[in-house]
Design a protein around this motif. Structure first.
Motif, short mmCIF file in Angstrom:
data_model
loop_
_atom_site.label_atom_id
_atom_site.label_comp_id
_atom_site.label_asym_id
_atom_site.label_seq_id
_atom_site.Cartn_x
_atom_site.Cartn_y
_atom_site.Cartn_z
N GLY A 20 6.68 11.27 0.28
CA GLY A 20 7.26 10.72 -1.22
C GLY A 20 8.69 10.77 -1.11
N TRP A 21 9.39 10.58 -2.22
CA TRP A 21 11.00 10.49 -2.04
C TRP A 21 11.34 11.26 -2.94
CZ3 TRP A 21 13.61 5.33 -0.50
CH2 TRP A 21 14.92 5.40 -0.44
N MET A 22 12.27 12.41 -2.80
CA MET A 22 12.82 13.32 -3.66
C MET A 22 14.29 13.03 -3.47
SD MET A 22 10.39 16.63 -3.24
CE MET A 22 11.10 17.58 -4.60
N CYS A 23 15.01 13.10 -4.69
CA CYS A 23 16.34 12.67 -4.52
C CYS A 23 17.26 13.92 -4.59
CB CYS A 23 17.00 11.78 -5.67
SG CYS A 23 16.48 12.60 -7.30
N ALA A 24 16.56 15.21 -4.83
CA ALA A 24 17.17 16.51 -5.27
C ALA A 24 18.34 16.75 -4.27
CB ALA A 24 16.07 17.50 -4.87
N GLN A 35 6.26 23.68 -5.38
CA GLN A 35 4.95 23.60 -4.91
C GLN A 35 4.95 22.50 -3.78
OE1 GLN A 35 1.81 23.13 -7.65
NE2 GLN A 35 0.11 23.34 -6.14
N ARG A 36 5.54 21.46 -4.18
CA ARG A 36 5.66 20.22 -3.32
C ARG A 36 6.19 20.33 -2.00
NH1 ARG A 36 8.10 14.39 -5.51
NH2 ARG A 36 7.94 15.42 -7.62
N LEU A 37 7.21 21.35 -2.04
CA LEU A 37 7.83 21.44 -0.87
C LEU A 37 7.14 22.66 0.05
CD1 LEU A 37 11.68 21.67 -1.82
CD2 LEU A 37 10.13 19.86 -1.40
N GLY A 53 0.77 -1.40 0.15
CA GLY A 53 -0.14 -0.04 -0.10
C GLY A 53 1.03 1.07 0.05
N ARG A 54 2.13 1.21 0.37
CA ARG A 54 2.83 2.47 0.52
C ARG A 54 3.10 2.82 -0.94
NH1 ARG A 54 6.88 4.00 -1.63
NH2 ARG A 54 6.93 1.90 -2.72
N ARG A 55 2.87 4.37 -0.98
CA ARG A 55 2.91 4.83 -2.62
C ARG A 55 3.67 6.02 -2.23
NH1 ARG A 55 -2.83 6.37 -2.53
NH2 ARG A 55 -3.04 8.11 -0.84
N SER A 56 4.61 6.38 -3.66
CA SER A 56 5.04 7.89 -3.59
C SER A 56 3.91 8.85 -3.80
CB SER A 56 5.89 7.95 -4.61
OG SER A 56 7.10 7.18 -4.27
N VAL A 57 3.74 9.77 -3.11
CA VAL A 57 2.70 10.83 -3.30
C VAL A 57 3.44 11.95 -3.70
CG1 VAL A 57 1.00 12.13 -1.97
CG2 VAL A 57 1.00 9.64 -1.85
N ARG A 58 2.85 13.03 -4.57
CA ARG A 58 3.56 14.07 -5.02
C ARG A 58 2.50 15.18 -4.91
NH1 ARG A 58 5.16 9.63 -8.17
NH2 ARG A 58 7.29 8.96 -8.03
N SER A 59 1.48 15.09 -4.32
CA SER A 59 0.71 16.30 -3.95
C SER A 59 -0.21 16.24 -2.64
CB SER A 59 -0.07 16.87 -5.00
OG SER A 59 -1.10 15.80 -5.34
N ALA A 96 -1.02 7.69 -9.53
CA ALA A 96 -1.02 6.43 -10.53
C ALA A 96 0.05 5.46 -9.95
CB ALA A 96 -0.55 6.67 -11.86
N ARG A 97 -0.26 4.35 -9.63
CA ARG A 97 0.81 3.47 -9.32
C ARG A 97 1.47 2.64 -10.43
NH1 ARG A 97 0.94 1.22 -4.25
NH2 ARG A 97 3.11 1.39 -4.59
N ARG A 98 2.89 2.32 -10.15
CA ARG A 98 3.47 1.20 -11.12
C ARG A 98 3.37 0.25 -11.16
NH1 ARG A 98 8.72 5.21 -12.71
NH2 ARG A 98 7.63 7.04 -12.76
N GLY A 99 3.54 -0.72 -12.01
CA GLY A 99 3.40 -2.12 -11.87
C GLY A 99 4.70 -2.45 -11.32
N ARG A 100 4.66 -3.75 -10.85
CA ARG A 100 6.08 -4.56 -10.51
C ARG A 100 6.38 -5.60 -11.11
NH1 ARG A 100 6.12 0.17 -7.96
NH2 ARG A 100 6.66 -0.03 -5.99
N LEU A 101 7.69 -5.99 -11.24
CA LEU A 101 8.16 -7.36 -12.07
C LEU A 101 7.67 -8.28 -11.23
CD1 LEU A 101 11.94 -6.18 -12.20
CD2 LEU A 101 10.23 -6.41 -14.32
C1 LIG Z 1 16.42 6.67 -4.37
C2 LIG Z 1 15.19 7.30 -4.98
C3 LIG Z 1 14.97 8.36 -5.22
C4 LIG Z 1 13.74 8.87 -5.78
N1 LIG Z 1 13.68 10.33 -6.29
C5 LIG Z 1 12.53 10.81 -6.76
C6 LIG Z 1 12.34 12.10 -7.16
O1 LIG Z 1 13.19 12.68 -7.20
N2 LIG Z 1 11.23 12.45 -7.42
C7 LIG Z 1 10.03 11.77 -7.61
O2 LIG Z 1 9.06 12.28 -7.65
N3 LIG Z 1 10.22 10.25 -7.11
C8 LIG Z 1 11.28 9.75 -6.66
N4 LIG Z 1 11.43 8.80 -6.18
C9 LIG Z 1 10.33 7.79 -5.97
C10 LIG Z 1 10.23 6.76 -7.14
O3 LIG Z 1 9.84 7.34 -8.40
C11 LIG Z 1 9.02 5.76 -6.73
O4 LIG Z 1 9.32 4.76 -5.76
C12 LIG Z 1 8.69 4.67 -7.96
O5 LIG Z 1 8.10 5.45 -9.15
C13 LIG Z 1 7.68 3.53 -7.61
O6 LIG Z 1 6.41 4.33 -6.99
P1 LIG Z 1 5.98 4.09 -5.59
O7 LIG Z 1 6.96 4.57 -4.77
O8 LIG Z 1 4.55 4.85 -5.77
O9 LIG Z 1 5.67 2.68 -5.56
C14 LIG Z 1 12.50 8.22 -5.90
C15 LIG Z 1 12.82 6.69 -5.35
C16 LIG Z 1 14.04 6.23 -4.69
C17 LIG Z 1 14.09 4.93 -4.24
#
Ligand SMILES: Cc1cc2nc3c(=O)[nH]c(=O)nc-3n(C[C@H](O)[C@H](O)[C@H](O)COP(=O)(O)O)c2cc1C
Length: 353
Positions: A300-304, A243-245, A162-168, A338-343
């Motif tokens: 979310g996860w931002m690598c910036a 905006q995200r920040l 269920g964990r997902r990367s949310v961007r807004s 939107a969720r990405r599929g997995r291998l």
């Molecule tokens: C090391 C790392 C860096 C990431 N950097 C970004 C980023 O800069 N911006 C972003 O929108 N998502 C970033 N993500 C999130 C991935 O895009 C996301 O985990 C992937 O698309 C799978 O989607 P999910 O997390 O919803 O399952 C990052 C994930 C990881 C592990």
């Protein structure tokens, strides 16, 4: 409870006014909470003409919490007929209760339809102090309600998926204890020599978030221009990032902290030590994300910060030994991503001899 967990529909009986029984079909999940199995059922938005708290089952539970529920399998071969009857004490659980988030996650994992429904904002029904009677192939009798073979396994699987990367994010604030719990969970990650080579900076004040966003945008602008991006693309990407920040009520900056790791005379082992620390930081961040998700929030996860670590460190006034590696916006999702599929599993396992 495996039989109960595996069925899709249960029939819940409550006692109405004047002692009149009332039975409704319900979707439900079984979770493990506070050391006991608990049946949870959402008060969802399927078309209903009354406010949720005026539903007959809710009014009945508030008046007389003792309820029964039947889950069954019908077969034409009556030797295969099976049912389990559960009885217990029902409660209406509000969204700020710890059980609520666990329940919502389990319900969404069991019924994908709930992913698109705002059941997290409504109370749910929890049935505790369960007792079970089962009937199978002509044998009936009380069956103890056992905890799961592996307590928490179902919830963990639901949380991981269920964990997902949310961007807004909504601007709604996040309780401090949820962030503290998440960082404490990060602290339980495996780490080289058990030295925990990571620390976390939390940025909550709106002016601090805006200032970090502005500083990082400036650095990113230079990089995007170097890449030859058009001014329009540069503007759109910077706006989105800023905006995200600004919208996320909390930003967490996980930092690598190498000061307490071992030192080696040769560069190869030194580099391996650094890589181990980064691997461990990834594990810590995953614990953090799962804990946030378990509390009913998103991240979310931002690598910036990886591309401008000194700038982020200076902006936050952090000590020189800390290397910002990521930026985790935390809050309540403004919309489902939107969720990405997995291998498939077969692609993930490359060898098993
Ligand atoms: C090391 C790392 C860096 C990431 N950097 C970004 C980023 O800069 N911006 C972003 O929108 N998502 C970033 N993500 C999130 C991935 O895009 C996301 O985990 C992937 O698309 C799978 O989607 P999910 O997390 O919803 O399952 C990052 C994930 C990881 C592990």
């Amino acid at each position: 409870m495996t039989f109960v967990q595996g069925r899709r529909v249960g029939r819940l009986a409550t006692v109405g006014e004047g002692g009149i029984p009332s039975v409704v079909p319900i979707c439900y999940a079984v979770i493990h909470y506070d050391g006991e199995p608990v049946v949870v059922s959402a008060l969802d938005e399927k078309p209903k003409h009354v406010p949720l708290r005026d539903l007959a089952r809710v009014r009945n539970i508030l008046r007389r919490p003792k309820v029964s529920m039947v889950v069954d399998d019908y077969h034409e071969d009556w030797r295969a007929l099976t049912f389990t009857r559960l009885s217990g004490k029902a409660e209406i659980i509000e969204p700020d209760h710890g059980l609520h988030a666990v329940g919502i996650t389990a319900l969404r994992a069991k019924y994908p339809q709930y992913e698109r429904m705002a059941i997290n904002a409504a109370p749910l029904i929890a049935i505790r102090q369960l007792r079970a009677t089962s009937w199978h192939g002509g044998k009936t009798g009380p069956s103890p309600v056992e905890p799961f073979a592996q307590p928490g396994a179902t919830e963990l699987a639901a949380l991981v998926r269920g964990r997902r990367s949310v961007r807004s994010f909504q601007s709604r604030s996040v309780p401090r204890n949820i962030i503290e719990q998440a960082i404490a969970a990060a602290g339980w990650a495996p780490s080289p020599h058990g030295r925990q080579p990571w620390r976390f900076a939390v940025i909550e004040a709106p002016e601090r978030r805006a200032s970090l966003a502005a500083a990082m945008a400036e650095s990113w602008q230079t990089q995007l221009e170097l890449d030859g991006q058009t001014p329009e693309i540069v503007r759109v990407r910077l706006d989105k990032s800023r905006q995200r920040l600004r919208d996320a009520p909390i930003l967490i900056v996980p930092c690598l902290y190498l000061a307490e790791l071992d030192h080696y005379p040769d560069p190869a082992r030194q580099e391996a030590e650094r890589i181990m620390a980064i691997q461990s930081l990834g594990a810590a961040i995953q614990n953090l994300l799962l804990s946030i998700h378990a509390a009913g929030l998103d991240a979310g996860w931002m690598c910036a910060p990886l591309f401008c670590p000194e700038l982020v460190r200076d902006e936050l006034g952090l000590e020189a030994a800390l290397i910002p590696h990521a930026l985790i916006p935390v809050g309540y999702a403004a919309k489902d991503p939107a969720r990405r599929g997995r291998l498939p599993l077969a692609s993930l396992i490359v060898n098993w001899e």
